[in-house]
Write a protein that holds these residues in place. Structure first.
Motif, PDB file in Angstrom:
ATOM      1  N   TRP A  30      37.538  44.940  29.161  1.00 38.23           N
ATOM      2  CA  TRP A  30      36.674  45.388  30.397  1.00 38.23           C
ATOM      3  C   TRP A  30      36.409  46.813  30.525  1.00 38.23           C
ATOM      4  O   TRP A  30      37.391  47.562  30.472  1.00 38.23           O
ATOM      5  N   GLU A  62      33.214  43.062  28.057  1.00 32.96           N
ATOM      6  CA  GLU A  62      32.636  42.691  29.371  1.00 32.96           C
ATOM      7  C   GLU A  62      32.451  43.855  30.116  1.00 32.96           C
ATOM      8  O   GLU A  62      33.538  44.499  30.478  1.00 32.96           O
ATOM      9  N   PHE A  64      31.276  46.166  33.700  1.00 33.03           N
ATOM     10  CA  PHE A  64      31.432  45.920  35.094  1.00 33.03           C
ATOM     11  C   PHE A  64      30.747  47.277  35.603  1.00 33.03           C
ATOM     12  O   PHE A  64      30.760  48.178  35.169  1.00 33.03           O
ATOM     13  N   PRO A  65      30.212  47.057  36.857  1.00 30.64           N
ATOM     14  CA  PRO A  65      29.571  48.313  37.464  1.00 30.64           C
ATOM     15  C   PRO A  65      30.679  49.059  37.912  1.00 30.64           C
ATOM     16  O   PRO A  65      31.873  48.482  38.908  1.00 30.64           O
ATOM     17  N   GLU A  67      31.162  50.887  40.592  1.00 23.86           N
ATOM     18  CA  GLU A  67      31.377  50.957  41.959  1.00 23.86           C
ATOM     19  C   GLU A  67      32.332  49.726  42.362  1.00 23.86           C
ATOM     20  O   GLU A  67      33.418  50.139  43.261  1.00 23.86           O
ATOM     21  N   SER A  68      32.349  48.917  41.553  1.00 26.10           N
ATOM     22  CA  SER A  68      33.188  47.669  42.075  1.00 26.10           C
ATOM     23  C   SER A  68      34.234  47.350  41.004  1.00 26.10           C
ATOM     24  O   SER A  68      35.121  46.466  41.310  1.00 26.10           O
ATOM     25  N   ASP A  71      38.160  46.785  42.259  1.00 31.46           N
ATOM     26  CA  ASP A  71      38.233  45.572  43.099  1.00 31.46           C
ATOM     27  C   ASP A  71      38.184  44.538  42.099  1.00 31.46           C
ATOM     28  O   ASP A  71      39.051  43.535  42.334  1.00 31.46           O
ATOM     29  N   SER A  72      37.432  44.507  41.023  1.00 33.25           N
ATOM     30  CA  SER A  72      37.293  43.382  39.831  1.00 33.25           C
ATOM     31  C   SER A  72      38.869  43.357  39.336  1.00 33.25           C
ATOM     32  O   SER A  72      39.300  42.169  38.982  1.00 33.25           O
ATOM     33  N   ALA A  75      41.472  41.842  41.939  1.00 38.81           N
ATOM     34  CA  ALA A  75      41.456  40.470  41.839  1.00 38.81           C
ATOM     35  C   ALA A  75      41.843  39.646  40.702  1.00 38.81           C
ATOM     36  O   ALA A  75      42.433  38.529  40.882  1.00 38.81           O
ATOM     37  N   ALA A  76      41.489  40.073  39.481  1.00 39.37           N
ATOM     38  CA  ALA A  76      41.853  39.608  38.308  1.00 39.37           C
ATOM     39  C   ALA A  76      43.233  39.499  38.065  1.00 39.37           C
ATOM     40  O   ALA A  76      43.905  38.719  37.620  1.00 39.37           O
ATOM     41  N   LEU A  78      45.439  39.679  40.471  1.00 37.63           N
ATOM     42  CA  LEU A  78      45.926  38.715  41.592  1.00 37.63           C
ATOM     43  C   LEU A  78      45.798  37.057  40.967  1.00 37.63           C
ATOM     44  O   LEU A  78      46.611  36.146  41.077  1.00 37.63           O
ATOM     45  N   ALA A  79      44.505  36.726  40.416  1.00 42.38           N
ATOM     46  CA  ALA A  79      44.254  35.387  39.736  1.00 42.38           C
ATOM     47  C   ALA A  79      45.035  35.232  38.286  1.00 42.38           C
ATOM     48  O   ALA A  79      44.944  34.143  37.897  1.00 42.38           O
ATOM     49  N   ASN A  81      44.200  36.703  35.378  1.00 42.06           N
ATOM     50  CA  ASN A  81      43.213  36.699  34.111  1.00 42.06           C
ATOM     51  C   ASN A  81      42.776  37.942  33.836  1.00 42.06           C
ATOM     52  O   ASN A  81      41.565  38.351  33.593  1.00 42.06           O
TER      53      ASN A  81
ATOM     54  N   LEU B 135      40.879  32.866  46.642  1.00 38.58           N
ATOM     55  CA  LEU B 135      40.793  33.412  45.255  1.00 38.58           C
ATOM     56  C   LEU B 135      41.985  32.692  44.313  1.00 38.58           C
ATOM     57  O   LEU B 135      41.773  32.013  43.401  1.00 38.58           O
ATOM     58  N   ARG B 240      26.700  36.635  37.369  1.00 40.76           N
ATOM     59  CA  ARG B 240      26.453  37.691  38.546  1.00 40.76           C
ATOM     60  C   ARG B 240      25.253  37.514  39.514  1.00 40.76           C
ATOM     61  O   ARG B 240      24.183  37.447  39.000  1.00 40.76           O
ATOM     62  N   GLN B 247      25.116  47.177  41.832  1.00 37.93           N
ATOM     63  CA  GLN B 247      25.870  48.380  41.531  1.00 37.93           C
ATOM     64  C   GLN B 247      25.606  49.011  40.308  1.00 37.93           C
ATOM     65  O   GLN B 247      26.059  50.136  39.790  1.00 37.93           O
TER      66      GLN B 247
END
Lengths: 421, 292
Positions: A30, A62, A64-65, A67-68, A71-72, A75-76, A78-79, A81, B135, B240, B247
């Motif tokens: 990522w 992969e 990602f922007p 800015e986020s 957070d991704s 979250a990943a 926690l999940a 992955n 989630l 997405r 973003q």
């Protein structure tokens, strides 16, 4: 007969490819740069080159922007992955390592001996991440302005003192040629505040937390040096030297180019746009020395291996592969970042000896100080940002810094000291 | 006073229209700024913000920002994803929420008022508070699809749709509307031997145009503006939606012109949807006002 030979050859070739495919281990990666066309093309090139260079691993990317991105990642995690390879913003790395998102990076460390200090992500004595570039901040000015105001051009060896710096601001103010003498970029919120402004505090002799123990902010964020810094910081806005938190973002982006500001505190990433915007005689000056040396922030995005990776040796192999000078130089040529090594810098037009941005490499090498290397930085940074904004808006300096120190201390205590050894 | 009032009728009208025009301008100007800025290069765009030029098609105008926005990000994919997810969620939401409301209002079963209260209570729970538990839940849920059996819903359309189908607000809207329908219609239909499904389909729903439009528009806006949820459950670019895609334009040097072009493009489906349902939506709001 020919058909049989052709069939046999086809089968053999197919079997060969199938064997190769099944032997390759898939690695996921990522990256935070979605939307950056040039940046994206370079990282894809590195991935393609790595995949073609060996037959053990195949990396899939992969993006990602930015800015986020964080957070991704959270979250990943926690999940469950997370990918094998991640990139991580330098000051955030200790938090991710402490939280168990990252594992120590097992690469040949002789490969990064000549890397800029800010590009090496160490926490608790172990290497977790390494960056292909760094970023630096400088005081933008026009040579013509310095001459018109009769100011000495500061150098790395002899930066402006606090008195010289304030005299320069006074001269700019008295000239009446500018809306404000100084643009600090107050319109940029978030990480810009600790990245760009905590070096001022450090130059005064304070800090966000005590780096000896990383267990308290008491005495460093609200001690005498910090109070002196706070009073100075507030005076910049109260006395009309710089626009405050209500600065128009448009002015932050174009104000210096348009001549609204005499000086601008900005990063190397804005240098090319400034030159292309018509400021032919722009000079990038070192941070003033407020008493404890000139300091600028350091550490940008770096690569690391996730703790969830089942193939950390493959992930580390990719990172080692990416550390080649040609890729460092490609990022520099592509998006203007500071290459991590002097050899890569020499491969670029802008950062090589005599290049227009070479000064940033020197700034990064000489003045850079990484932000506090602690998992608690992510919270402390936000507290620091709010405190500086409040002081800029007129809050009592001592009360605000005391409250900020208390808040940081409470967070450290809540998290059991963040595992510092 | 009466004479003054009569003489000033014209003046009052002028003032009233002036105020209304001002209020309309406050709402319209941001949109005008967005569209106009989408045709300007960044430097000009930033300079124009300090004057009225920001709202005028002046200076160096081109479609470059649109071209660059489509080059920088897969805009068509993002718009397709958002329209698909939003469209399906709205349709399924209207179906399931209206069915639930029908049950609450017309069917007689034990505990319905308690359950309705519980559902309405969810209105005060911010989504952020349940995002992480949700989630963790969806990351462990099983699914059987074209790819066979798998565990986890992450990186899919279903994870963006299914958790959002039923919600307290939509059920509440339908319940309130159904309560005002003439009871005689329902009773007559039952006497005629109609089943509950037939009453729902052939009596109640044909009379529910205004509430359907209101619920659809409100749901559309919520779904089309989704950010946090897709951010944490979708890691693959191909799934997405538009708000996460926004973003892409916040780089080291923010591409303001491209942002305005992107926003203009993604506003088109919202406007189209609103225009289609505009009459029913206004009728619904107007009728609510009369009752109030």
């Amino acid at each position: 007969m020919n058909r049989r030979i052709l069939l046999a050859a086809t089968l053999a070739t197919t079997a060969g490819f199938a064997g190769t495919a099944s032997a390759q281990t898939a690695l996921s990666m990522w990256y935070h740069g979605a939307g950056g066309e040039v940046e994206g093309a370079i990282i894809r090139q590195i991935v393609d080159d790595f995949n073609a260079s060996q037959s053990d691993y195949v990396v899939s990317l992969e993006s990602f922007p930015q800015e986020s991105y964080n957070d991704s990642i959270v979250a990943a995690a926690l999940a469950g992955n997370l990918p094998d390879i991640v990139d991580v913003d330098g000051p955030v790395m200790p938090n991710w390592a402490w939280a168990g998102y990252l594992r120590p990076l097992d690469i040949d460390e002789s490969l990064i001996e000549n890397f800029l200090p800010g590009t090496k992500g160490y926490w608790n004595g172990e290497l977790y991440s390494v960056g292909l570039w760094d970023a630096a901040v400088a005081l933008y000015a026009r040579q013509s302005t310095l001459e018109a105001l009769g100011l000495r051009t500061p150098t790395l060896e002899e930066p402006w003192t606090k008195e010289e710096f304030m005299a320069a601001l006074d001269a700019a103010k008295e000239s009446g040629d500018f809306e404000y003498p100084l643009d600090l970029g107050m319109a940029w919120t978030g990480e810009w505040y600790p990245y760009a402004f905590s070096p001022f505090l450090q130059s005064f002799g304070g800090d966000i937390v005590d780096r000896e123990t990383y267990q308290t902010a008491e005495g460093v964020l609200n001690g005498d040096a910090a109070l002196e810094f706070g009073e100075w910081w507030q005076s910049l806005f109260a006395d009309g030297y710089a626009p405050g938190t209500s600065q128009d973002p448009a002015d932050r982006d174009a104000g210096f180019i348009d001549g609204k500001y005499a000086f601008s505190w900005n990063g190397n990433w804005a240098a090319v746009n400034t030159i292309e915007g018509g400021v032919d005689d722009v000079v990038f000056l070192p941070a003033p020395d407020f008493g404890n040396g000139s300091v600028i922030g350091a550490a940008s995005w770096q690569f690391g291996v996730s703790a969830a990776s089942e193939h950390p040796e493959g992930a580390a192999a990719f990172i080692e592969f990416a550390l080649q000078d040609k890729y460092l130089a490609a990022f520099t040529d592509g998006i203007g970042l500071i290459p991590s090594t002097p050899t890569a810098a020499e491969m670029t037009e802008t950062y090589k000896e005599g290049g227009p941005l070479n000064v940033f490499f020197a700034l990064s090498e000489e003045q850079a100080l990484v932000r506090p290397v602690t998992p608690g930085y992510v919270v402390a940074a936000k507290v620091f940002e709010k405190a500086l904004a409040d002081i800029a808006n007129g809050a009592d300096v001592a009360d605000t810094l005391d409250a900020a120190a208390d808040e940081i201390n409470a967070d450290i205590e809540r998290n059991g000291g963040y595992g510092h050894q | 006073m009466a004479a003054i009032s009569s003489d000033n009728h014209g003046l009052r009208l002028v003032v009233r229209y002036a105020v209304l025009t001002l209020i309309a301008a406050i709402f319209i100007f941001p949109l005008v700024f967005m569209v106009m800025s989408s045709f300007k290069p960044d430097l000009q765009l930033l300079r124009d913000t300090s004057s009225f030029r920001a709202f005028l098609p002046v200076g160096d105008l081109s479609l470059d920002n649109y071209r660059d926005a489509f080059t920088r990000a897969p805009v068509a994919t993002f718009v397709f994803n958002s329209v698909l997810v939003t469209g399906l969620t709205v349709l399924l939401s209207l179906l399931f929420c209206s069915l639930a409301a029908f049950s609450f209002v017309f069917l007689n079963w034990t505990g319905r008022s308690v359950l309705l209260s519980v559902i309405l209570a969810t209105l005060i729970v911010p989504f952020e508070t349940i995002a992480i538990p949700l989630l963790l839940l969806v990351s462990k849920l099983p699914w059987i699809g074209l790819d066979g059996f798998q565990i986890g819903w992450l990186n899919s359309y279903r994870v963006q749709i299914i958790p959002w189908i039923a919600d307290g607000l939509t059920i509440f809207l339908f319940v309130q509307y159904f309560k005002d329908l003439p009871k005689e219609l329902i009773e007559a239909s039952r006497v005629e031997g109609a089943s509950w499904w037939q009453i729902y389909r052939k009596v109640v729903m044909p009379l529910s145009g205004p509430v359907l439009a209101t619920a659809a528009i409100l749901k559309f806006l919520v779904m089309y503006n989704q950010y946090l949820w897709p951010l944490i459950v979708v890691q693959q670019e191909s799934y997405r939606p538009v708000m996460v895609g926004l973003q892409y334009f916040f780089q080291l040097d923010t591409a303001w012109g491209e942002i305005m072009a992107y926003l203009t493009v993604i506003t088109v489906p919202v406007l189209a949807f609103y225009l289609v349902l505009q009459r029913a939506f206004i009728a619904s709001i107007a009728s609510t006002g009369v009752k109030g």
